[in-house]
Scaffold this active site. Structure first.
Site, mmCIF file in Angstrom:
data_model
loop_
_atom_site.group_PDB
_atom_site.id
_atom_site.type_symbol
_atom_site.label_atom_id
_atom_site.label_comp_id
_atom_site.label_asym_id
_atom_site.label_seq_id
_atom_site.Cartn_x
_atom_site.Cartn_y
_atom_site.Cartn_z
ATOM 1 N N SER B 154 5.530 2.373 2.355
ATOM 2 C CA SER B 154 6.278 1.218 1.869
ATOM 3 C C SER B 154 7.617 1.665 1.262
ATOM 4 O O SER B 154 8.388 2.356 1.919
ATOM 5 C CB SER B 154 5.395 0.493 0.843
ATOM 6 N N ASP B 319 -0.596 -5.594 8.919
ATOM 7 C CA ASP B 319 0.430 -5.576 7.872
ATOM 8 C C ASP B 319 1.559 -6.511 8.288
ATOM 9 O O ASP B 319 2.274 -6.239 9.240
ATOM 10 C CB ASP B 319 0.943 -4.139 7.698
ATOM 11 N N HIS B 352 -0.912 -4.761 4.348
ATOM 12 C CA HIS B 352 -0.013 -3.714 3.876
ATOM 13 C C HIS B 352 -0.760 -2.659 3.058
ATOM 14 O O HIS B 352 -0.445 -1.473 3.108
ATOM 15 C CB HIS B 352 1.100 -4.360 3.047
#
Lengths: 197, 379
Positions: B154, B319, B352
């Site tokens: 991320s 995600d 995610h």
């Protein structure tokens, strides 16, 4: 470092690939061909593979690999990015055969495709006695086969011509051995090299 | 193969930097501190160091426990440790709390030496490139010229990507996981709703809530609840909570009825207990601003042209906050720039958050890639 010996069909593909070339191997499996080409011919390139376990096997071999579905095309790759684009024992299971052949010669100068030869005599014989062929290179029953576009050596070359491509080399094998006499009858596995006409 | 074990007890350390740093915003910090942890041993050639960058709400505590009775280990304990994919028997692993953080590194809640008060609203915005700069200075301090790998998920993946561009000679490999080359409008929108929740909390006091003895808990809690929804997938949430009711029947009111409400409120409350609202604002802005192609006319291929690292890019199918399509943009740019890159798209229903979860296929590809790096650097 020398990679281990190659499967005979991959060995014949490797023979066609010039040293120091850039190679894209579509449906590259565990990356054996690319690892061998890197170690023995200083080739560099990428594999494309849909199965995550195979992707991991490539990574373990130090082969650069992109997890992707070939049916979605090769939009990740620029025009003329590679000297050679290989598609080994995959085309017979693809939906869009014409599409992938066009994509191969969009991103690469030379294409190399291998496929089971449906014209092989054992296949013909099984059809003759009323059964769908099951053989070494087509080892599935009709109800569980992933293969949807089977063809003979002649069929494939006719398609190339229709797409404005021409075959620059052909090897037909049976059990790893080259078949020179009546290849479309006696060979179970075909390798075809082609370029834009 | 050795079996994987926990790294055991760990302690955090603090590095003090007296050389001023001028941030991308133009503000200069005369002095700052970074809290970090290390695991494993730096080899004699100093070639086996791995930097693990943290994500939005992350910190330096990657693995292991502070005390025997610690309930929770570090945030990536399943990936880092002896015999684990990031194998501390072979690598020297560094985790750092970013500048602007709230777990010991200099940040909005730290005391500003000029005023003797917490920085609060005066703490400058920090960009991903600023973090990379401070991390490079930490690397200097630790005697690491070149990282065997910089790894992040991320926002951490953005830092790894930025490392390869700013310091191409200092990164052998970058592992960019569940990340993106820049945020989409939708992503920025989510971040702004989260920020608005904090900024409009009456206890926020323009960022100077420390002096007022308050914490904008309500805002932070809402921000986290929103964030949490976007980190999970509909399928994953449905499987875990569905429409389960706490009492088994409708109550026709606004109290907690559905299990998912209870879960989100609990997560939001927990978060607002330990995370600083100003840090949350700052970290989400760093996400919004990140766009390494910006200085190359928007051309990511050119931005990556000078990188020397090998790349492993990983995404997760469910995600939607950092979708596989965003990872494929990074991969495409690397391919066009003729860089060494491998890409794995892991089947997962965890959204995610999958990059923090234990998953066989994910860990296998990480292990394979990192094992090659270990061999390459003779770790």
């Amino acid at each position: 470092m020398n990679a281990p010996a190659l499967r005979p069909d991959l060995r014949h593909i490797a023979d066609w690939i010039a040293p120091d070339s850039s190679v894209l191997d579509l449906g590259c499996g565990d990356g054996s061909l690319l690892a061998w080409l890197a170690a023995n011919k200083h080739c560099q390139g990428y594999g494309v593979e849909i199965d995550v376990a195979s992707v991991t096997a490539c990574v373990a071999k130090g082969v650069s690999v992109i997890q992707s579905d070939l049916e979605a095309g090769l939009s990740g790759f620029e025009d003329n990015a590679f000297d050679f684009v290989v598609l080994s024992l995959t085309i017979q299971a693809m939906h869009n055969v014409e599409g992938i052949l066009k994509e191969i010669l969009r991103v690469g100068r030379t294409g190399i495709v291998t496929f089971p030869n449906f014209g092989y005599w054992e296949n013909r014989w099984q059809l003759l006695i009323g059964r769908m062929p099951v053989s070494e290179t087509i080892p599935y029953e009709w109800y569980n086969t992933p293969n949807i576009h089977l063809c003979t050596v002649y069929d494939f070359e006719r398609l190339l011509k229709r797409l404005g491509m021409w075959s620059t080399g052909r090897v037909v094998l049976h059990q790893g051995e080259k078949v020179d006499v009546l290849p479309n009858l006696l060979g179970s596995l075909a390798l075809v090299r082609f370029e834009r006409a | 193969m050795t079996t994987s074990r926990s790294i055991g007890l760990v302690t955090a350390q603090k590095a003090v930097f007296d050389t001023p740093i001028t941030l991308s915003s133009g503000v200069t910090l005369p002095r700052y501190e970074l809290v970090y942890e290390t695991y494993g041993t730096l080899n004699a050639a100093r070639s086996n160091a791995i930097l693990v960058c943290h994500a939005l709400s992350g910190n330096h505590h990657l693995a292991g426990r502070y005390r025997e009775d610690d309930k929770n280990p570090g945030w990536w304990d399943n990936m880092i440790g002896p015999g684990k994919p990031i194998d501390t028997d072979r690598f020297f692993v560094v985790g750092v709390n970013n500048l602007g953080g709230c777990h010991g590194s200099t940040g909005p809640s730290s005391i500003d030496p000029d005023t003797g008060q917490p920085y609060g609203s005066r703490f400058p915005l920090v960009l991903v490139r600023d973090w990379v700069e401070t991390q490079a200075r930490l690397a200097d301090l630790l005697g690491i010229d070149c990282f065997a790998a910089v790894i992040g998920g991320s926002l951490g993946g953005m830092q790894a990507l930025r490392w390869t561009i700013t310091y191409p000679e200092r990164v052998r490999h970058a592992l960019v996981i569940a990340s993106a080359p820049k945020l989409t409008a939708q992503n920025i929108a989510f971040n702004d709703v989260a920020r608005q929740a904090i900024l409009t909390d009456p206890d926020f006091y323009g960022g100077d809530y420390y002096q007022h003895g308050t914490v904008p808990r309500r805002g932070l809690r809402l921000a986290r609840m929103l964030g949490h929804i976007t980190y999970l997938s509909d399928d994953g949430m449905g499987e875990k909570f569905g429409r389960l009711l706490r009492s088994g029947e409708y109550k026709y009111g606004f109290d907690v009825e559905f299990e998912i409400e209870s879960y989100l409120r609990y997560q939001g409350d927990k978060f607002s207990d330990y995370f600083d609202a100003n840090t949350y604002l700052l970290m989400t802005k760093a996400l919004d601003y990140f766009d390494p192609a910006r200085h190359y006319d928007g051309d990511l291929v050119r931005a990556l042209a000078a990188t020397r690292a090998g790349f492993l890019v990983v995404s997760f199918t469910s995600d939607w906050r950092f979708s596989p399509a965003r990872s494929r943009e990074i991969v495409k740019a690397l391919l066009d720039a003729r860089k060494r890159v491998s890409y794995a798209e892991i089947e997962s229903k965890h959204g995610h958050d999958a990059f923090l979860m234990e998953d066989e296929a994910y860990q296998a590809v990480m292990r394979a890639y990192l094992s090659n790096i270990a061999n390459e650097v003779h770790a």
